[in-house]
Each structure stands twice: as structure tokens, then as C-alpha cells.
Design a protein around this motif. Structure first.
Motif, short mmCIF file in Angstrom:
data_model
loop_
_atom_site.label_atom_id
_atom_site.label_comp_id
_atom_site.label_asym_id
_atom_site.label_seq_id
_atom_site.Cartn_x
_atom_site.Cartn_y
_atom_site.Cartn_z
N ARG A 45 0.85 -1.20 0.00
CA ARG A 45 0.00 0.00 0.00
C ARG A 45 0.87 1.24 0.00
NH1 ARG A 45 -1.97 -0.41 6.28
NH2 ARG A 45 -0.31 -1.85 6.62
N ASP A 46 0.42 2.21 -0.76
CA ASP A 46 1.11 3.50 -0.86
C ASP A 46 2.59 3.34 -1.19
OD1 ASP A 46 -1.29 4.78 -0.19
OD2 ASP A 46 -0.86 4.61 1.96
N GLY A 47 2.92 2.41 -2.08
CA GLY A 47 4.29 2.22 -2.50
C GLY A 47 5.18 1.48 -1.52
N HIS A 48 4.59 0.89 -0.48
CA HIS A 48 5.35 0.18 0.54
C HIS A 48 4.90 -1.27 0.66
CE1 HIS A 48 5.97 4.37 1.69
NE2 HIS A 48 7.11 3.96 2.22
N LEU A 49 5.86 -2.18 0.72
CA LEU A 49 5.58 -3.58 0.99
C LEU A 49 5.66 -3.77 2.49
CD1 LEU A 49 5.15 -6.45 -0.19
CD2 LEU A 49 7.63 -6.72 -0.08
N CYS A 50 4.57 -4.22 3.09
CA CYS A 50 4.49 -4.40 4.55
C CYS A 50 4.36 -5.88 4.85
CB CYS A 50 3.29 -3.66 5.12
SG CYS A 50 3.26 -1.91 4.72
N ILE A 51 5.30 -6.42 5.59
CA ILE A 51 5.28 -7.82 5.98
C ILE A 51 5.27 -7.87 7.50
CG2 ILE A 51 6.47 -10.04 5.84
CD1 ILE A 51 7.84 -8.92 3.27
N SER A 52 4.25 -8.51 8.05
CA SER A 52 4.13 -8.56 9.51
C SER A 52 3.62 -9.92 9.93
CB SER A 52 3.18 -7.46 10.00
OG SER A 52 1.89 -7.65 9.43
N ILE B 177 9.14 -2.07 3.47
CA ILE B 177 10.14 -1.80 2.45
C ILE B 177 9.52 -0.89 1.40
CG2 ILE B 177 11.63 -2.84 0.69
CD1 ILE B 177 11.42 -5.43 2.53
N ALA B 178 10.13 0.28 1.19
CA ALA B 178 9.62 1.24 0.22
C ALA B 178 10.01 0.78 -1.18
CB ALA B 178 10.20 2.62 0.51
N LEU B 179 9.01 0.58 -2.03
CA LEU B 179 9.25 0.18 -3.42
C LEU B 179 8.86 1.29 -4.39
CD1 LEU B 179 7.97 -3.52 -3.36
CD2 LEU B 179 10.32 -2.69 -3.17
N GLY B 180 8.11 2.24 -3.93
CA GLY B 180 7.71 3.35 -4.78
C GLY B 180 6.58 2.98 -5.73
N ASN B 181 6.40 3.80 -6.75
CA ASN B 181 5.31 3.59 -7.69
C ASN B 181 5.73 2.79 -8.91
OD1 ASN B 181 3.57 5.10 -6.07
ND2 ASN B 181 4.33 7.01 -6.94
#
Length: 147
Positions: free
Chosen positions: A73-80, A108-112
Motif C-alpha cells: 500500500r502506498d508504494g510500501h511492501l508491509c510484511i508482519s 520496504i519502500a518500493l515506490g510507484n
């Protein structure tokens, strides 16, 4: 009254290896958490990039797939997720539990540049691998002009 003075123990300097071991022992025992208290885990990760995709892999040994959440979401990969605490069972007594337990989260920021609809993930042998294809770059098209 006869008092005998004993000879003081001879001081011998520690080697650097002995000093390192002693410092590690002090730090390990000083920061232990009380029994049963969860701690935050930061799983080790690898992050790679090719022309066409990003690949992120996290070491999650002993964690069940149902305990892992992957979102983009919003260019970020969130793993929890969460690694559950080992509990004693009938007929089994633990003398030492060193494995960490608790919640973890990596962002982790991946951007657009990522095609969110084509992100895939697989979990195998305790390693979560997320592949995030890049958006096809719009290439300029050469237009021939005629007379």
C-alpha cells in the motif's frame, strides 16, 4: 594473637578473546526479558532488483504461514506477523528457551514502479519470498513524418 597475611592473588590480564566473551555474557544476561514477555523480532531480509522486478526474501523459521501478513500500500511492501511463544507440554520440560517470540514487521519502500496487481509471494522452508514486478515503462514511440 598470631595473624598471618596471605599473599594476594596474582593478577593476570584477560586476552581480548576472553574480554569479548565476558562482555557478551554480561550483555546477554543484562537484557534478558522476563519469562513470557514478548519481544519485537526483526527478521533478516534480502532485497534484490533486476530490470523487471524487485525480489524480497525474509527468514521466518518456525513461523506458520497463517501467522504472516503481506500487503502492498502506498508504494510500501508491509510484511508482519507473530512467532508464538514455545509453551511447556505435558511430559516435556524445557530447561532453556532461546528462540525469540513476538511480533515482527518489516516495511520496504518500493515506490510507484511496482505493478501491485502482479505481486506474488511464496513461503518455502522458512523463507518468505515476495516478487514485485515493475510497471512496464512507457517507451517513447518514434513517429515518422512524411511529406
Amino acid at each position: 594473637m598470631n595473624t598471618r597475611l596471605s599473599r594476594p592473588a596474582r593478577w593476570s590480564p584477560l586476552s581480548f578473546d576472553d574480554l569479548r566473551k565476558e562482555m557478551n555474557r554480561i550483555f546477554e544476561t543484562s537484557f534478558e526479558r522476563p519469562e513470557g514477555q514478548a519481544q519485537v523480532i526483526a527478521p533478516l531480509a534480502n532485497f534484490a532488483e533486476t530490470e523487471k522486478e524487485f525480489e524480497i526474501s525474509l527468514d521466518l523459521p518456525g513461523i506458520k504461514l497463517e501467522e504472516v501478513n503481506v500487503e502492498f500500500r502506498d508504494g510500501h511492501l508491509c510484511i508482519s506477523g507473530e512467532r508464538k511463544q514455545v509453551t511447556e507440554e505435558k511430559g516435556k520440560t524445557f530447561h532453556r528457551i532461546e528462540q525469540t517470540h513476538g511480533e515482527f514487521r518489516r516495511v520496504i519502500a518500493l515506490g510507484n514502479e511496482v505493478d501491485a496487481e502482479k505481486i506474488s509471494a511464496k513461503y518455502e522452508h522458512g523463507v518468505l519470498t515476495v516478487t514485485a514486478p515493475k510497471v512496464s515503462a512507457v517507451q517513447p514511440k518514434k513517429i515518422n513524418v512524411t511529406t
